[in-house]
Write a protein that holds these residues in place. Structure first.
Motif, PDB file in Angstrom:
ATOM      1  N   SER A 207      -1.184   5.484  19.432  1.00 25.35           N
ATOM      2  CA  SER A 207       0.031   5.610  20.420  1.00 25.35           C
ATOM      3  C   SER A 207       1.306   5.646  19.564  1.00 25.35           C
ATOM      4  N   THR A 208       2.274   6.524  19.883  1.00 23.94           N
ATOM      5  CA  THR A 208       3.394   6.633  19.210  1.00 23.94           C
ATOM      6  C   THR A 208       4.643   6.106  20.246  1.00 23.94           C
ATOM      7  N   LEU A 209       5.851   6.195  19.540  1.00 15.99           N
ATOM      8  CA  LEU A 209       6.940   5.408  20.488  1.00 15.99           C
ATOM      9  C   LEU A 209       7.171   6.330  21.563  1.00 15.99           C
ATOM     10  N   THR A 210       7.489   5.647  22.614  1.00 18.38           N
ATOM     11  CA  THR A 210       7.818   6.604  23.729  1.00 18.38           C
ATOM     12  C   THR A 210       9.231   7.361  23.510  1.00 18.38           C
ATOM     13  N   ASP A 211       9.282   8.206  24.547  1.00 14.44           N
ATOM     14  CA  ASP A 211      10.589   8.975  24.395  1.00 14.44           C
ATOM     15  C   ASP A 211      11.865   8.140  24.721  1.00 14.44           C
ATOM     16  N   GLU A 212      11.538   7.026  25.415  1.00 11.04           N
ATOM     17  CA  GLU A 212      12.847   6.202  25.642  1.00 11.04           C
ATOM     18  C   GLU A 212      13.123   5.351  24.415  1.00 11.04           C
ATOM     19  N   GLN A 213      12.120   4.742  23.809  1.00 14.28           N
ATOM     20  CA  GLN A 213      12.367   4.321  22.528  1.00 14.28           C
ATOM     21  C   GLN A 213      12.752   5.152  21.441  1.00 14.28           C
TER      22      GLN A 213
ATOM     23  N   ALA B 131     -11.507  12.714  51.103  1.00 14.32           N
ATOM     24  CA  ALA B 131     -12.182  11.608  50.454  1.00 14.32           C
ATOM     25  C   ALA B 131     -10.832  10.505  49.794  1.00 14.32           C
ATOM     26  N   GLU B 132     -11.519   9.440  49.571  1.00 16.43           N
ATOM     27  CA  GLU B 132     -10.667   8.303  48.942  1.00 16.43           C
ATOM     28  C   GLU B 132     -11.018   7.781  47.642  1.00 16.43           C
ATOM     29  N   LEU B 133     -10.045   7.665  46.766  1.00 12.87           N
ATOM     30  CA  LEU B 133     -10.310   7.433  45.304  1.00 12.87           C
ATOM     31  C   LEU B 133      -9.513   6.200  44.972  1.00 12.87           C
ATOM     32  N   LEU B 134     -10.292   5.453  44.152  1.00  9.37           N
ATOM     33  CA  LEU B 134      -9.793   3.982  43.610  1.00  9.37           C
ATOM     34  C   LEU B 134      -9.743   4.263  42.219  1.00  9.37           C
ATOM     35  N   ALA B 135      -8.605   3.798  41.409  1.00 14.18           N
ATOM     36  CA  ALA B 135      -8.497   4.043  39.753  1.00 14.18           C
ATOM     37  C   ALA B 135      -8.311   2.570  39.438  1.00 14.18           C
ATOM     38  N   PHE B 136      -8.705   2.673  38.181  1.00 13.07           N
ATOM     39  CA  PHE B 136      -8.859   1.279  37.366  1.00 13.07           C
ATOM     40  C   PHE B 136      -8.225   1.737  35.749  1.00 13.07           C
ATOM     41  N   SER B 137      -6.815   1.214  35.649  1.00 12.20           N
ATOM     42  CA  SER B 137      -6.125   1.749  34.462  1.00 12.20           C
ATOM     43  C   SER B 137      -6.334   0.522  33.485  1.00 12.20           C
ATOM     44  N   GLY B 138      -5.650   0.473  32.388  1.00 11.04           N
ATOM     45  CA  GLY B 138      -5.904  -0.282  31.432  1.00 11.04           C
ATOM     46  C   GLY B 138      -4.649  -1.463  31.145  1.00 11.04           C
ATOM     47  N   VAL B 139      -4.003  -1.765  30.382  1.00  9.59           N
ATOM     48  CA  VAL B 139      -3.162  -2.597  30.021  1.00  9.59           C
ATOM     49  C   VAL B 139      -1.839  -1.824  30.407  1.00  9.59           C
ATOM     50  N   LYS B 140      -0.938  -2.598  31.165  1.00  8.89           N
ATOM     51  CA  LYS B 140       0.325  -1.974  31.821  1.00  8.89           C
ATOM     52  C   LYS B 140       1.209  -1.399  30.508  1.00  8.89           C
ATOM     53  N   GLN B 141       1.309  -2.136  29.385  1.00 11.49           N
ATOM     54  CA  GLN B 141       2.208  -2.029  28.421  1.00 11.49           C
ATOM     55  C   GLN B 141       1.607  -0.911  27.227  1.00 11.49           C
ATOM     56  N   THR B 142       0.406  -0.294  27.613  1.00 14.35           N
ATOM     57  CA  THR B 142      -0.383   0.638  26.595  1.00 14.35           C
ATOM     58  C   THR B 142       0.006   2.049  27.024  1.00 14.35           C
ATOM     59  N   PRO B 143       0.504   2.596  26.148  1.00 20.56           N
ATOM     60  CA  PRO B 143       0.883   4.209  26.337  1.00 20.56           C
ATOM     61  C   PRO B 143      -0.396   4.872  26.682  1.00 20.56           C
ATOM     62  N   SER B 144      -1.707   4.635  26.214  1.00 20.59           N
ATOM     63  CA  SER B 144      -2.630   5.790  26.472  1.00 20.59           C
ATOM     64  C   SER B 144      -2.823   5.410  27.928  1.00 20.59           C
TER      65      SER B 144
ATOM     66  N   PRO C  54       1.031  -1.176   0.037  1.00 16.23           N
ATOM     67  CA  PRO C  54      -0.143   0.120  -0.122  1.00 16.23           C
ATOM     68  C   PRO C  54       0.876   1.356   0.002  1.00 16.23           C
ATOM     69  N   ASP C  55       0.436   2.412  -0.262  1.00 13.51           N
ATOM     70  CA  ASP C  55       1.172   3.800  -0.162  1.00 13.51           C
ATOM     71  C   ASP C  55       1.444   3.921   1.396  1.00 13.51           C
ATOM     72  N   TYR C  56       0.517   3.751   2.313  1.00 11.39           N
ATOM     73  CA  TYR C  56       0.745   4.183   3.731  1.00 11.39           C
ATOM     74  C   TYR C  56       0.418   2.818   4.398  1.00 11.39           C
ATOM     75  N   LEU C  57       1.106   2.666   5.757  1.00 11.47           N
ATOM     76  CA  LEU C  57       0.805   1.763   6.467  1.00 11.47           C
ATOM     77  C   LEU C  57       0.502   2.363   7.895  1.00 11.47           C
ATOM     78  N   ILE C  58      -0.588   2.237   8.788  1.00 13.93           N
ATOM     79  CA  ILE C  58      -0.887   3.016  10.074  1.00 13.93           C
ATOM     80  C   ILE C  58      -0.624   1.854  11.124  1.00 13.93           C
ATOM     81  N   PHE C  59       0.198   2.184  12.036  1.00 12.02           N
ATOM     82  CA  PHE C  59       0.429   1.257  13.065  1.00 12.02           C
ATOM     83  C   PHE C  59       0.265   1.899  14.391  1.00 12.02           C
ATOM     84  N   THR C  60       0.143   1.195  15.629  1.00 17.00           N
ATOM     85  CA  THR C  60       0.157   1.755  16.903  1.00 17.00           C
ATOM     86  C   THR C  60       1.217   1.274  17.675  1.00 17.00           C
ATOM     87  N   ASN C  61       1.531   1.976  18.636  1.00 17.03           N
ATOM     88  CA  ASN C  61       2.703   1.260  19.609  1.00 17.03           C
ATOM     89  C   ASN C  61       2.081   0.618  20.809  1.00 17.03           C
ATOM     90  N   GLU C  62       0.992  -0.193  20.586  1.00 20.98           N
ATOM     91  CA  GLU C  62       0.254  -0.967  21.565  1.00 20.98           C
ATOM     92  C   GLU C  62       1.388  -2.056  22.032  1.00 20.98           C
TER      93      GLU C  62
END
Length: 353
Positions: free
Chosen positions: A113-119, A161-174, A82-90
């Motif tokens: 999600s793009t490459l992290t600063d470290e990457q 007050a007290e707060l409980l957080a639910f995050s996503g997948v550890k290796q996901t930049p978002s 293809p002319d272009y390939l779209i990818f994520t950094n998942e």
């Protein structure tokens, strides 16, 4: 004589007519499940934009499996390019994909999600070592996490007050960025204590099972911050079984979560990033026609799509997104139709009018 004049006229018309650019072809390596509402809707809006922009779009689902994602990438590499390939950094697979396509004529674009600063410190950024990596477009995830946290904390009315957080997948930049945004909001609110942040992995059932054990352990928790809607619904189910009344902040655009915002079950809702893929196609469409997006905001851009929506806005979104055609012509965001465009402003504002 007449036939000769007619023939000459046709030749002149053909010579003077503007050359039609061939339809650019794009493959999107979608990281999600093929039955995952967020990613299937995301694809739907990309297909809508592709139709408006004259793009040939093909979508390959990764099923949240690194091996499947790489298999899909190799399939693209071995086939008609293809002319272009779209990818994520998942799952932080971005560097692997860039190495895989090194030297390929296919131009790459990082989305969501793009490459992290470290990457990037190791392998370089877009248009550097990997010259065919054109750039990136990401949502304002950190800002969204902050806005959700700020408005959720406001529901405590300045009381401890007290707060409980639910995050996503550890290796996901978002997931990482949204949680960082919450932490910024907490830094501004010393009266609110984060008792625990867990990885619900974007899944309702996992968040439900986690909440079943966490809520009795933290009887003073009154605020629930969730990085997406599915996890919020898991906590809501667990809280109902334990007869707990809690305040919720969530993020997404499913009909279910929009309805929950309308009826007040979820009091803080961020939405808007579902158009991000469509916005990326606008940028690539312009690029294919000689209008490089680097001149309209840079090679790596952040779209401030995510915003807090109130009850009335949730009603408007629910009505618009429930249709097969959301009634948005994506050509309106293009430099082709806006020659003086200085910066891309692809947003959901038009859906809220």
């Amino acid at each position: 004589m007449i036939r000769w004049v007619l023939g000459l006229w046709l030749l002149l018309c053909c010579a003077l007519a503007p050359a039609q650019s061939p339809a650019p072809s794009v493959v999107f390596l979608n990281p999600g499940y093929s039955n995952e509402p967020f990613w299937t809707d995301y694809t739907l809006y990309m297909q809508d934009a592709a139709g408006d922009l004259g793009i040939e779009l093909k979508v390959l689902y990764g099923e949240r499996d690194p091996a499947r994602m790489l298999h899909n990438a190799r399939q693209v590499l071995d086939g008609l390019p293809p002319d272009y390939l779209i990818f994520t950094n998942e799952l932080f697979l971005g560097p692997v994909l860039l190495r895989l396509f090194e030297g390929s004529p296919i131009r790459l674009f990082a989305l969501h999600s793009t490459l992290t600063d470290e990457q990037q410190a190791l392998i370089g950024g877009s248009r550097e070592r990997h010259r065919n990596w054109l750039g990136s477009l990401v949502p304002n995830d950190e800002e969204a996490g902050y806005l959700m946290g700020r408005d959720l904390i406001a529901l405590s009315r300045g009381q401890p007050a007290e707060l409980l957080a639910f995050s996503g997948v550890k290796q996901t930049p978002s997931s990482i960025l949204r949680l960082a945004g919450l932490q910024r909001a907490l830094n501004e609110a010393p009266h609110v204590r984060l008792v625990q942040a867990v990885q619900g992995e974007w899944q309702e059932q996992r968040a439900y099972e986690q909440a079943l054990s966490l809520l009795p352990r933290h009887p003073e928790v009154s605020l629930i911050w969730s990085a997406n809607d599915a996890m919020a619904f898991g906590v809501i189910r667990a809280a109902a079984e334990q007869d707990r009344a809690l305040h919720y902040a969530a993020l997404n655009n499913s009909a279910r979560v929009l309805q929950a915002r309308i009826n007040g079950q979820i009091e803080v809702l961020a939405s808007g990033h579902f158009l991000l893929g469509a916005c990326a196609l606008v940028m690539l469409s312009d690029h294919a026609r000689g209008l490089d997006f680097v001149e309209r905001g840079g090679k790596d851009q952040e779209a401030r799509l995510l915003r807090i929506i109130d009850r009335e806005q949730a009603q408007k979104l629910l009505k618009r997104l429930g249709k097969s055609d959301i009634g948005l012509d994506f050509r309106r965001f293009s430099a082709v139709t806006q020659p003086r465009l200085q910066h891309y402003d692809c947003s959901i504002a038009a859906l809220l009018d």
